[in-house]
Design an enzyme around this catalytic site. Sequence first.
Site, mmCIF file in Angstrom:
data_model
loop_
_atom_site.group_PDB
_atom_site.id
_atom_site.type_symbol
_atom_site.label_atom_id
_atom_site.label_comp_id
_atom_site.label_asym_id
_atom_site.label_seq_id
_atom_site.Cartn_x
_atom_site.Cartn_y
_atom_site.Cartn_z
ATOM 1 N N LYS A 148 -25.324 11.244 1.994
ATOM 2 C CA LYS A 148 -26.013 11.104 0.704
ATOM 3 C C LYS A 148 -27.461 10.784 1.008
ATOM 4 O O LYS A 148 -27.761 9.824 1.724
ATOM 5 C CB LYS A 148 -25.405 9.983 -0.140
ATOM 6 C CG LYS A 148 -25.922 9.956 -1.571
ATOM 7 C CD LYS A 148 -25.389 11.151 -2.351
ATOM 8 C CE LYS A 148 -25.994 11.243 -3.743
ATOM 9 N NZ LYS A 148 -25.425 12.351 -4.506
ATOM 10 N N SER A 217 -25.477 15.651 -0.059
ATOM 11 C CA SER A 217 -25.873 15.653 -1.465
ATOM 12 C C SER A 217 -27.018 14.675 -1.639
ATOM 13 O O SER A 217 -27.202 13.768 -0.823
ATOM 14 C CB SER A 217 -24.699 15.291 -2.377
ATOM 15 O OG SER A 217 -24.194 14.006 -2.070
ATOM 16 N N GLN A 330 -25.187 24.553 4.790
ATOM 17 C CA GLN A 330 -23.831 24.021 4.906
ATOM 18 C C GLN A 330 -22.874 25.174 4.648
ATOM 19 O O GLN A 330 -22.458 25.399 3.517
ATOM 20 C CB GLN A 330 -23.626 22.889 3.901
ATOM 21 C CG GLN A 330 -24.614 21.742 4.088
ATOM 22 C CD GLN A 330 -24.833 20.966 2.799
ATOM 23 O OE1 GLN A 330 -23.981 20.159 2.428
ATOM 24 N NE2 GLN A 330 -25.942 21.221 2.120
#
Length: 353
Positions: A148, A217, A330
């Site tokens: 994150k 993310s 990714q």
Amino acid sequence: MTSIALFTLTTTDPGDLGPLRTVLADKGCAPEDIVAVIGKTEGNGCVNDFSRGLSAAVWEPRLPAGAVTVFSGGTEGVLSPHVNLFVRDERDHPGFDRGLVAAAGRTRVLQPHEIGREAQLDAVTETVGTLRAELGVSPGDIHLVVVKCPLLTSDKIAEIRSRGEVPVCTDTYESMARSRAASALGVAAALGECDRPRALRALAGAEPVHSARASTSAGAELADCHIMLIAESAAVSNPLRAVHGSMADALDLAAVTALLDRIRAQGGAVRQIFAKAEADPSGTVRGLRHTMSTDSDLHSTRHARAAVGGLLSALKGDGAVYVSGGAEHQGPPGGGSIAIIYELPRPDEDGMP
């Protein structure tokens, strides 16, 4: 070395701590045993997603200092809000010759002008390397690295300019993609999926590089990168295992079923699926035009999460699946990385681990 157990529990709202109470009261775990909380929240998954920040605010004060939280917004379609708690497991599991291990950590705080740039890539690479050394595993043992990372808000962009510096971009939504990309390439460099020079060229858009094990993310609720690494190790004994791969596109059922076939061949049961999803940047999927990138009402990441979430939920049998939108580096463009955690039967159940 941290042998782990995994508990996946649904939530009623972003501030729901019921899963924590369940794990502590019913599963015999202690707060200090929690390694990481990886969750899906019901916000929009964009820059102004309040649900991620709310979840982080209620969970983090109740976790040990070394634990990390990763909350990914967006539960479109059949996806269900939930949390995945990775907890230290010191129980004896006779008959298993290896097991799943996890480590969690944070990068240094990133300055706003470093977001999406080389400094972020290097910070992630360094932290992943530290966590790998802590677990004593090789890059080949690692199946999933969840990150994150921060993004640029309007205030941060103004701060950068006030210092006479230039932000990586001036669009806050685009900054999410830039940050995800830098983190993913940092993972790729740390795991030997590419070397650092190649990762830097990819960050500059000059080379196609992707990681099959990164799941990154971005959010406004943090200033450093929270990182959790999952690997298999012969130094522990538990029934959990993992496999990983990449979906070539949002319809790549074959890639997922190939992983599931490997699990079934071992008699394993799926515990959780972690996947990345994005709208194919070419504007087509298997030769047919898609409208994910031209919808002025919903961002493309929301469409992608719903599409891939439906496919994976059908295969898993429920909607508590971790699907994160925006898959820069990714998995291949238009596709995404995927990792599946599964559990083997006890040896006394079928005669083999």
